[in-house]
Design a protein around this motif. Structure first.
Motif, PDB file in Angstrom:
ATOM      1  N   ALA A 149     -20.326  31.394 -21.238  1.00  0.00           N
ATOM      2  CA  ALA A 149     -21.070  31.438 -22.501  1.00  0.00           C
ATOM      3  C   ALA A 149     -20.771  30.198 -23.347  1.00  0.00           C
ATOM      4  O   ALA A 149     -19.938  29.368 -22.994  1.00  0.00           O
ATOM      5  N   ILE A 150     -21.509  30.101 -24.458  1.00  0.00           N
ATOM      6  CA  ILE A 150     -21.260  29.022 -25.415  1.00  0.00           C
ATOM      7  C   ILE A 150     -20.331  29.537 -26.508  1.00  0.00           C
ATOM      8  O   ILE A 150     -20.595  30.561 -27.131  1.00  0.00           O
ATOM      9  N   ALA A 151     -19.254  28.817 -26.743  1.00  0.00           N
ATOM     10  CA  ALA A 151     -18.349  29.144 -27.850  1.00  0.00           C
ATOM     11  C   ALA A 151     -18.674  28.230 -29.018  1.00  0.00           C
ATOM     12  O   ALA A 151     -18.853  27.018 -28.836  1.00  0.00           O
ATOM     13  N   SER A 152     -18.771  28.801 -30.192  1.00  0.00           N
ATOM     14  CA  SER A 152     -19.112  28.040 -31.394  1.00  0.00           C
ATOM     15  C   SER A 152     -17.983  28.158 -32.408  1.00  0.00           C
ATOM     16  O   SER A 152     -17.633  29.257 -32.844  1.00  0.00           O
TER      17      SER A 152
ATOM     18  N   TYR B 117     -18.163  10.931 -37.002  1.00  0.00           N
ATOM     19  CA  TYR B 117     -18.190  10.471 -38.393  1.00  0.00           C
ATOM     20  C   TYR B 117     -19.602  10.228 -38.907  1.00  0.00           C
ATOM     21  O   TYR B 117     -19.788   9.901 -40.074  1.00  0.00           O
ATOM     22  N   SER B 118     -20.596  10.408 -38.048  1.00  0.00           N
ATOM     23  CA  SER B 118     -21.989  10.283 -38.498  1.00  0.00           C
ATOM     24  C   SER B 118     -22.661  11.644 -38.453  1.00  0.00           C
ATOM     25  O   SER B 118     -22.386  12.444 -37.549  1.00  0.00           O
ATOM     26  N   ASN B 119     -23.553  11.885 -39.400  1.00  0.00           N
ATOM     27  CA  ASN B 119     -24.298  13.142 -39.395  1.00  0.00           C
ATOM     28  C   ASN B 119     -25.043  13.330 -38.084  1.00  0.00           C
ATOM     29  O   ASN B 119     -25.547  12.361 -37.504  1.00  0.00           O
ATOM     30  N   GLY B 120     -25.097  14.569 -37.628  1.00  0.00           N
ATOM     31  CA  GLY B 120     -25.818  14.861 -36.404  1.00  0.00           C
ATOM     32  C   GLY B 120     -24.885  15.380 -35.328  1.00  0.00           C
ATOM     33  O   GLY B 120     -23.831  15.920 -35.617  1.00  0.00           O
ATOM     34  N   ASP B 121     -25.324  15.220 -34.097  1.00  0.00           N
ATOM     35  CA  ASP B 121     -24.597  15.735 -32.951  1.00  0.00           C
ATOM     36  C   ASP B 121     -23.961  14.603 -32.155  1.00  0.00           C
ATOM     37  O   ASP B 121     -24.497  13.505 -32.074  1.00  0.00           O
ATOM     38  N   LYS B 122     -22.834  14.919 -31.553  1.00  0.00           N
ATOM     39  CA  LYS B 122     -22.173  13.993 -30.629  1.00  0.00           C
ATOM     40  C   LYS B 122     -21.696  14.815 -29.442  1.00  0.00           C
ATOM     41  O   LYS B 122     -20.988  15.793 -29.611  1.00  0.00           O
ATOM     42  N   GLU B 123     -22.108  14.385 -28.252  1.00  0.00           N
ATOM     43  CA  GLU B 123     -21.806  15.162 -27.056  1.00  0.00           C
ATOM     44  C   GLU B 123     -20.798  14.428 -26.179  1.00  0.00           C
ATOM     45  O   GLU B 123     -20.832  13.203 -26.048  1.00  0.00           O
TER      46      GLU B 123
ATOM     47  N   PHE C 231     -18.588  19.537 -24.426  1.00  0.00           N
ATOM     48  CA  PHE C 231     -18.323  19.666 -25.854  1.00  0.00           C
ATOM     49  C   PHE C 231     -19.383  18.922 -26.678  1.00  0.00           C
ATOM     50  O   PHE C 231     -19.782  17.812 -26.331  1.00  0.00           O
ATOM     51  N   THR C 232     -19.808  19.566 -27.768  1.00  0.00           N
ATOM     52  CA  THR C 232     -20.699  18.935 -28.729  1.00  0.00           C
ATOM     53  C   THR C 232     -20.153  19.170 -30.128  1.00  0.00           C
ATOM     54  O   THR C 232     -19.914  20.314 -30.511  1.00  0.00           O
ATOM     55  N   ALA C 233     -19.937  18.080 -30.853  1.00  0.00           N
ATOM     56  CA  ALA C 233     -19.546  18.181 -32.255  1.00  0.00           C
ATOM     57  C   ALA C 233     -20.786  17.979 -33.107  1.00  0.00           C
ATOM     58  O   ALA C 233     -21.647  17.153 -32.791  1.00  0.00           O
ATOM     59  N   GLN C 234     -20.881  18.745 -34.178  1.00  0.00           N
ATOM     60  CA  GLN C 234     -22.008  18.651 -35.095  1.00  0.00           C
ATOM     61  C   GLN C 234     -21.458  18.447 -36.501  1.00  0.00           C
ATOM     62  O   GLN C 234     -20.551  19.159 -36.922  1.00  0.00           O
ATOM     63  N   LEU C 235     -22.029  17.469 -37.210  1.00  0.00           N
ATOM     64  CA  LEU C 235     -21.568  17.157 -38.560  1.00  0.00           C
ATOM     65  C   LEU C 235     -22.727  17.206 -39.537  1.00  0.00           C
ATOM     66  O   LEU C 235     -23.781  16.613 -39.288  1.00  0.00           O
ATOM     67  N   ASN C 236     -22.494  17.881 -40.644  1.00  0.00           N
ATOM     68  CA  ASN C 236     -23.453  17.921 -41.744  1.00  0.00           C
ATOM     69  C   ASN C 236     -22.681  17.633 -43.025  1.00  0.00           C
ATOM     70  O   ASN C 236     -22.044  18.520 -43.587  1.00  0.00           O
TER      71      ASN C 236
ATOM     72  N   SER D 242     -18.862  21.446 -36.776  1.00  0.00           N
ATOM     73  CA  SER D 242     -18.701  22.501 -35.779  1.00  0.00           C
ATOM     74  C   SER D 242     -18.441  21.900 -34.413  1.00  0.00           C
ATOM     75  O   SER D 242     -18.663  20.711 -34.171  1.00  0.00           O
ATOM     76  N   LEU D 243     -17.965  22.746 -33.528  1.00  0.00           N
ATOM     77  CA  LEU D 243     -17.724  22.369 -32.139  1.00  0.00           C
ATOM     78  C   LEU D 243     -18.343  23.432 -31.247  1.00  0.00           C
ATOM     79  O   LEU D 243     -18.049  24.625 -31.410  1.00  0.00           O
ATOM     80  N   LEU D 244     -19.201  22.990 -30.341  1.00  0.00           N
ATOM     81  CA  LEU D 244     -19.780  23.894 -29.355  1.00  0.00           C
ATOM     82  C   LEU D 244     -19.155  23.585 -27.999  1.00  0.00           C
ATOM     83  O   LEU D 244     -19.036  22.420 -27.613  1.00  0.00           O
ATOM     84  N   ILE D 245     -18.771  24.643 -27.311  1.00  0.00           N
ATOM     85  CA  ILE D 245     -18.238  24.491 -25.965  1.00  0.00           C
ATOM     86  C   ILE D 245     -19.187  25.224 -25.023  1.00  0.00           C
ATOM     87  O   ILE D 245     -19.314  26.451 -25.073  1.00  0.00           O
TER      88      ILE D 245
END
Lengths: 114, 115
Positions: free
Chosen positions: A17-20, A51-57, A61-66, A73-76
């Motif tokens: 599954a995806i962990a958020s 350090y920039s708005n948006g997503d980084k994969e 792992f995906t980090a999301q910044l707003n 957030s961090l999605l696994i």
């Protein structure tokens, strides 16, 4: 102490599954944001930073910044039992007078159930 | 080679004693830090040193004193140990000149138990 808030969990997800994982911060001067993983009895190890708005994969792992919402957030994806650990969110509030300053949240405990 | 090393790994001592924890990094970083992690896993910054200059000193008791003989070493000396000092102490280092990409690397930690 600059506030960095995380849900302490525990958060349980089934394998695959995806962990958020979520994190909010109080200081609008925060410039860069980090996710660390810490296994029990071990030291924190860096997963990724953003350090920039948006997503980084990076791999699963995906980090999301707003920054407007002061939220990171961090999605696994495809969670594995080996991902079971405590995840620490950290922010860098860099100041000209004192240099980089890193502040950590209290961590979210994640358990991936086989 | 270990990037950030700490000694000792475990330290058990009596109240009132004085103890030191050593930290060394071989990453060529210019900034080193000490953190305290309590039983609830909260990592609290205690000190940081940049080029041998103290630049952060959070509200820690003055029984704690960092000492940096050179930029590769940052030792932590604790006087008159108290029960509440029991925790895991982590050393970390980073390269501040990397700006927004400055990231910290942690040592293995020292588990201090005060009896």
């Amino acid at each position: 102490q600059k506030e960095v808030e995380q849900n302490s969990g525990p958060l349980s997800v089934p394998e695959g599954a995806i962990a958020s994982l979520n994190c909010t911060y109080s200081d609008r001067g925060s410039q860069s944001f980090f996710w660390y993983r810490q296994y029990s009895g071990k030291s924190p190890e860096l997963i990724m930073f953003i350090y920039s708005n948006g997503d980084k994969e990076d791999g699963r792992f995906t980090a999301q910044l707003n920054k407007a919402s002061q939220y990171v957030s961090l999605l696994i994806r495809d969670s594995q039992p080996s991902d079971s650990a405590t995840y620490l969110c950290a922010v860098n509030i860099g100041l000209l007078s004192t240099g980089n300053q890193f502040y950590f949240g209290t961590g979210t405990s994640l358990t991936v159930i086989p | 080679d270990t990037a950030v090393s700490q000694t000792p790994k475990y330290l058990v001592t009596q109240m009132g004693n004085d103890k030191s924890i050593k930290c060394e990094q071989n990453l060529g970083h210019d900034t080193m830090y000490w953190y305290k992690q309590d039983s609830k896993k909260f990592l609290k910054i205690m000190f940081s040193y940049n080029n041998k200059e103290l630049i952060i000193n959070e509200t820690v008791p003055n029984r704690f004193s960092p000492k940096s003989p050179d930029k590769a070493h940052l030792n932590l000396h604790i006087n008159s140990l108290e029960l509440g000092d029991s925790a895991v102490y982590f050393c970390a280092s980073s390269q501040e000149s990397r700006g927004l990409e400055d990231t910290q690397y942690f040592g293995p930690g020292t588990r201090l138990t005060v009896l």
